[in-house]
Design an enzyme around this catalytic site. Structure first.
Site, PDB file in Angstrom:
ATOM      1  N   ASP A  47     -10.239   9.693  -6.375  1.00  0.00           N
ATOM      2  CA  ASP A  47     -10.049   9.662  -4.925  1.00  0.00           C
ATOM      3  C   ASP A  47      -8.687  10.301  -4.658  1.00  0.00           C
ATOM      4  O   ASP A  47      -7.647   9.723  -4.956  1.00  0.00           O
ATOM      5  CB  ASP A  47     -10.087   8.207  -4.429  1.00  0.00           C
ATOM      6  CG  ASP A  47      -9.741   8.077  -2.945  1.00  0.00           C
ATOM      7  OD1 ASP A  47      -9.436   9.091  -2.301  1.00  0.00           O
ATOM      8  OD2 ASP A  47      -9.776   6.933  -2.443  1.00  0.00           O
ATOM      9  N   LYS A 101      -5.523  13.841   5.919  1.00  0.00           N
ATOM     10  CA  LYS A 101      -4.110  13.856   5.508  1.00  0.00           C
ATOM     11  C   LYS A 101      -3.663  15.315   5.368  1.00  0.00           C
ATOM     12  O   LYS A 101      -3.139  15.874   6.307  1.00  0.00           O
ATOM     13  CB  LYS A 101      -3.902  13.084   4.204  1.00  0.00           C
ATOM     14  CG  LYS A 101      -3.646  11.603   4.439  1.00  0.00           C
ATOM     15  CD  LYS A 101      -4.878  10.792   4.404  1.00  0.00           C
ATOM     16  CE  LYS A 101      -4.550   9.311   4.506  1.00  0.00           C
ATOM     17  NZ  LYS A 101      -5.751   8.503   4.558  1.00  0.00           N
ATOM     18  N   TRP A 151      -7.492   0.650  -1.607  1.00  0.00           N
ATOM     19  CA  TRP A 151      -8.611   1.610  -1.572  1.00  0.00           C
ATOM     20  C   TRP A 151      -9.372   1.607  -2.886  1.00  0.00           C
ATOM     21  O   TRP A 151     -10.599   1.695  -2.909  1.00  0.00           O
ATOM     22  CB  TRP A 151      -8.110   3.011  -1.207  1.00  0.00           C
ATOM     23  CG  TRP A 151      -7.492   3.059   0.150  1.00  0.00           C
ATOM     24  CD1 TRP A 151      -6.194   3.338   0.452  1.00  0.00           C
ATOM     25  CD2 TRP A 151      -8.126   2.779   1.413  1.00  0.00           C
ATOM     26  NE1 TRP A 151      -5.981   3.256   1.809  1.00  0.00           N
ATOM     27  CE2 TRP A 151      -7.146   2.918   2.422  1.00  0.00           C
ATOM     28  CE3 TRP A 151      -9.431   2.422   1.777  1.00  0.00           C
ATOM     29  CZ2 TRP A 151      -7.435   2.718   3.776  1.00  0.00           C
ATOM     30  CZ3 TRP A 151      -9.711   2.217   3.137  1.00  0.00           C
ATOM     31  CH2 TRP A 151      -8.727   2.372   4.107  1.00  0.00           C
TER      32      TRP A 151
END
Ligand SMILES: Cc1ncc(COP(=O)(O)O)c(C=O)c1O
Length: 353
Positions: free
Chosen positions: A168, A192, A101
């Site tokens: 992030d 999440k 990511w």
């Protein structure tokens, strides 16, 4: 009986949140209308947006000067909104490359300006967090990923830098206490610890915006979304509502301080089994292990059929590792009860016998 859901995301949400959300889809606030068939500008929905925003500020203990917005496009859109809004024309951005990511994020930034990769663990399959790197003083910002969902590593201590700090936090926001005011920009896909897929939480320090010298299209401009209270266009009403419910659940259960204790307990239980059971080996370096995504492997891979049959029979879901890493990944997000971790540990013990 529900499954023991170790899915990496979208993932487990609290049962009571699912119940309230499904009720609201039928009849929201006693209006005899569904949550998803009323105007986002109605009083009832505007209240949802305000409540969600205020809960984020309260739970993270954010000081004045930060804006909280709910956007669409996933965390992946933030990979480009970050440089669009913070990287000066002819400027430079620093990135810590700790996983797939982070790497995707820095590839987007390269479209906007110079990118300095200050550290990378790519050569070791991203199984640790690089440390002792330096960030040049002319970088507009440093971008880090707090928790590497795929590899199971987590930053324990964040760097002190003169540049802006961007994080992030998609896979560990609201899971552990920290000083959130050390960051200038935080973003996280909801799916999440916060809610369903469909909205992305962005928290930004107001004073950092409007300084790039670049024209920004309205939909990609944080200032536009802030000035319209996340209603520049139709917001993802269901995702924002369920996020609000999850944040209310978190607050009711003692906030981040309490959930952090539970998360630590769950992680300790599982890592202890990985380290003491000769059938298993952990993937991430011990000091960088994530308390959200626990990655591990079988020492003898020929036992995978046997192990897979055992955990499937125990009602466990979502234990397979990411396709780029293989092995196993137990995602033990906020809503996962410790009982589910105990079931997994029992299954691991069975394989040992
Ligand atoms: C740390 C992290 N960043 C970014 C992403 C991408 O998020 P999205 O699918 O919302 O674009 C993910 C997805 O799992 C992630 O775990």
């Amino acid at each position: 009986m529900k499954k023991h859901n170790f899915s990496a995301g979208p993932c487990i949400l609290p049962q009571e949140v699912l119940k309230k959300a499904s009720d609201a889809v039928q009849n929201f606030n006693g209006l005899d209308l569904s949550l998803i068939e009323i105007s986002h500008r109605s009083k009832d929905f505007v209240e949802v947006m305000e409540t969600a925003r205020n809960l984020v500020k309260e739970l993270l203990n954010l000081p004045e000067g930060y804006s909280v917005i709910f956007l669409q496009g996933g965390a992946s859109l933030q990979f480009l909104m970050t440089p669009y809004n913070l990287l000066k024309v002819d400027g430079k951005a620093a990135y810590l490359d700790t996983g797939a990511w982070s790497y995707k994020a820095l590839k987007e930034a390269e479209l906007f300006g110079e990118v300095d990769i200050v550290g990378s663990s790519k050569e070791k399959g991203y199984n640790y967090i690089p440390k002792n790197y330096s960030v040049s003083s002319d970088a507009d910002y440093l971008h880090v990923t707090s928790n590497n969902t795929i590899f199971g590593t987590q930053i324990k201590e964040f760097p002190k830098t003169d540049s802006l700090l961007v994080c992030d936090m998609s896979s560990d926001i609201f899971s552990r206490q920290m000083d959130f005011s050390q960051f200038d920009l935080i973003y996280a896909g909801a799916q999440k610890n916060m809610g369903p897929a469909g909205t992305t939480l962005v928290i930004v320090k107001d004073e950092t915006l409007g300084k790039t010298g670049r024209n920004i299209p309205s939909m990609l401009d944080y200032q536009v979304h802030i000035s319209k209270d996340s209603m520049f266009n139709t917001p993802p009403v269901f995702a924002v509502y369920v996020s609000m419910l999850t944040l209310e659940w978190l607050k009711k259960n003692g906030g981040i301080a309490e959930i952090e204790k539970k998360n630590e307990e769950k992680a300790a239980l599982l890592y202890t089994e990985i380290d003491s059971n000769p059938q298993f080996v952990g993937y991430a370096e011990k000091e960088d292990r994530s308390s959200m995504n626990v990655t591990f492997n079988l020492v003898d891979k020929s036992k995978s059929e046997e192990f897979d049959a055992l955990w499937n029979a125990a009602g466990i879901n979502g234990l397979k590792g990411h396709r780029s890493v293989g092995g196993y990944r137990a995602s033990i997000y906020n809503a996962l009860p410790i009982e589910s971790v105990k079931v997994l540990v029992d299954v691991m013990k069975k394989l040992n016998n």
